[in-house]
Design an enzyme around this catalytic site. Sequence first.
Site, PDB file in Angstrom:
ATOM      1  N   HIS A  57     106.290  42.079  48.206  1.00  0.00           N
ATOM      2  CA  HIS A  57     106.682  42.245  49.598  1.00  0.00           C
ATOM      3  C   HIS A  57     106.378  43.663  50.081  1.00  0.00           C
ATOM      4  O   HIS A  57     106.008  44.542  49.300  1.00  0.00           O
ATOM      5  CB  HIS A  57     108.162  41.935  49.756  1.00  0.00           C
ATOM      6  N   GLU A 112     108.251  46.146  51.115  1.00  0.00           N
ATOM      7  CA  GLU A 112     109.044  47.240  50.567  1.00  0.00           C
ATOM      8  C   GLU A 112     108.538  47.672  49.192  1.00  0.00           C
ATOM      9  O   GLU A 112     108.487  48.868  48.873  1.00  0.00           O
ATOM     10  CB  GLU A 112     110.521  46.825  50.462  1.00  0.00           C
ATOM     11  N   CYS A 128     114.308  42.405  47.729  1.00  0.00           N
ATOM     12  CA  CYS A 128     113.919  43.757  48.129  1.00  0.00           C
ATOM     13  C   CYS A 128     115.138  44.643  48.360  1.00  0.00           C
ATOM     14  O   CYS A 128     115.077  45.859  48.173  1.00  0.00           O
ATOM     15  CB  CYS A 128     113.054  43.702  49.384  1.00  0.00           C
ATOM     16  N   ALA A 168      88.886  23.793  76.089  1.00  0.00           N
ATOM     17  CA  ALA A 168      87.836  24.383  76.918  1.00  0.00           C
ATOM     18  C   ALA A 168      87.580  23.441  78.083  1.00  0.00           C
ATOM     19  O   ALA A 168      87.588  22.217  77.927  1.00  0.00           O
ATOM     20  CB  ALA A 168      86.565  24.591  76.102  1.00  0.00           C
ATOM     21  N   ARG A 210      91.871  29.892  64.544  1.00  0.00           N
ATOM     22  CA  ARG A 210      92.137  28.937  63.473  1.00  0.00           C
ATOM     23  C   ARG A 210      92.622  29.634  62.208  1.00  0.00           C
ATOM     24  O   ARG A 210      93.513  29.135  61.510  1.00  0.00           O
ATOM     25  CB  ARG A 210      90.864  28.142  63.159  1.00  0.00           C
ATOM     26  N   THR A 235      88.676  12.440  69.438  1.00  0.00           N
ATOM     27  CA  THR A 235      87.988  13.714  69.211  1.00  0.00           C
ATOM     28  C   THR A 235      87.300  13.720  67.854  1.00  0.00           C
ATOM     29  O   THR A 235      86.158  14.157  67.718  1.00  0.00           O
ATOM     30  CB  THR A 235      88.976  14.890  69.304  1.00  0.00           C
ATOM     31  N   GLU A 264      93.764  21.084  69.139  1.00  0.00           N
ATOM     32  CA  GLU A 264      92.459  21.247  69.786  1.00  0.00           C
ATOM     33  C   GLU A 264      91.994  20.015  70.555  1.00  0.00           C
ATOM     34  O   GLU A 264      90.880  19.967  71.029  1.00  0.00           O
ATOM     35  CB  GLU A 264      91.414  21.658  68.751  1.00  0.00           C
ATOM     36  N   GLY A 310      92.256  15.550  71.706  1.00  0.00           N
ATOM     37  CA  GLY A 310      91.707  15.593  73.060  1.00  0.00           C
ATOM     38  C   GLY A 310      92.762  15.729  74.140  1.00  0.00           C
ATOM     39  O   GLY A 310      93.911  16.095  73.885  1.00  0.00           O
ATOM     40  N   LEU A 329      96.818  16.513  73.820  1.00  0.00           N
ATOM     41  CA  LEU A 329      97.319  17.772  74.367  1.00  0.00           C
ATOM     42  C   LEU A 329      98.395  17.523  75.421  1.00  0.00           C
ATOM     43  O   LEU A 329      99.452  18.155  75.417  1.00  0.00           O
ATOM     44  CB  LEU A 329      96.162  18.570  74.981  1.00  0.00           C
TER      45      LEU A 329
END
Length: 367
Positions: free
Chosen positions: A50, A52, A88, A158, A190, A202, A287, A289, A293
């Site tokens: 980690h 620390e 930690c 897009a 990504r 898609t 992403e 279609g 979305l």
Amino acid sequence: MDHTVYMRRCLELAELAIGNVAPNPMVGAVLVFNDRIIGEGFHQVYGKAHAEVNCINSVSEADKNLIPLSTLYVSLEPCAHFGKTPPCADLIIQQKIPSVVIGCRDPFEKVDGKGIEKLRAAAVDVETGILEKESTILNKRFFTFHTKKRPYVVLKWAQTADGFIANPGPPNDRLLISNAYSNRLVHKWRSQEASILVGTNTAMSDDPELTTRLWPGKSPIRLVLDMKLRLPQKLNLFDRSVRTIIFNSIKDEDDKEIMYCRIGNGDIVEQILDALYQLNIQSVLIEGGAKLLQSFVNAETWDEARIITNRQLAFGDVQNPGNGLRSPVLKSAKFQGEVTLSSDAIKTFIRIEQPVNSKGQNDSSLL
């Protein structure tokens, strides 16, 4: 001593690990003696040391005697439990560090204040809430996962200048919208997320790889919604180069490279997010279609949207504008910023949480 100066350095260090430490949070640490940094480090790889630990180990031999006289800055509360590495908080106590300044508290139930309590019980002076907002935003995926019990959801698409996302025509009649610069940026996005999701249409029409081949980073887990298992095995999604999960209504099966996860015909968005939560997948980039979305938008379970608009391409230049597939429509969205990459304008939005009425329902009348 200006605490914010050193906390900003912690945040700079922490962000270097984006995409490499999930499901752990990104954390940076700086050790300061008399306004001089004598050590710094960050959590670099999941399962390894980690922040620390790396910070303390970076202190030179000449400065090691200063560790018990220094202040440790850390962007997130030090852990107090045994995971893949020891706590930690115990290391800080063992090193006799007298003062710790923390960006924000850790929401993970095995920590969530326990690290702070352990330090204070050992007479360590602890100050919290330094650049708390910035520290929380840095780990927005981690915080969303542990506070909302679901992954952080990023929508991306897009569109043409006149608001179309795709052709309605034959499967091979693909409409290329974003330019080469934006495509490279998308591959960077990504690399920053744990998973990436597309729908059946898609996957069938675009045959995407959903990898980071245009950016030096780890490819996300590939997710595809294929309820009736209609997709042919010859598609790139089934090339076994990246872990792939198929959400469907028919079977459960897992051979480590490809997993079939059965879901019902009810609320598909909720079922997908619940499955990802159970699989400890903290973020998902959606992403497409358009229908997939929009379903996340309508379910009000998205956190961020990134929209790429090609300002030099109108759907009418390609085909009859009346037949194109319209872009999704955001709701309760707050504009965050815009950048330009040649012909493409990229706008970012975050979702505005709607007020909740006394019955626990979203109340649009309160907006």
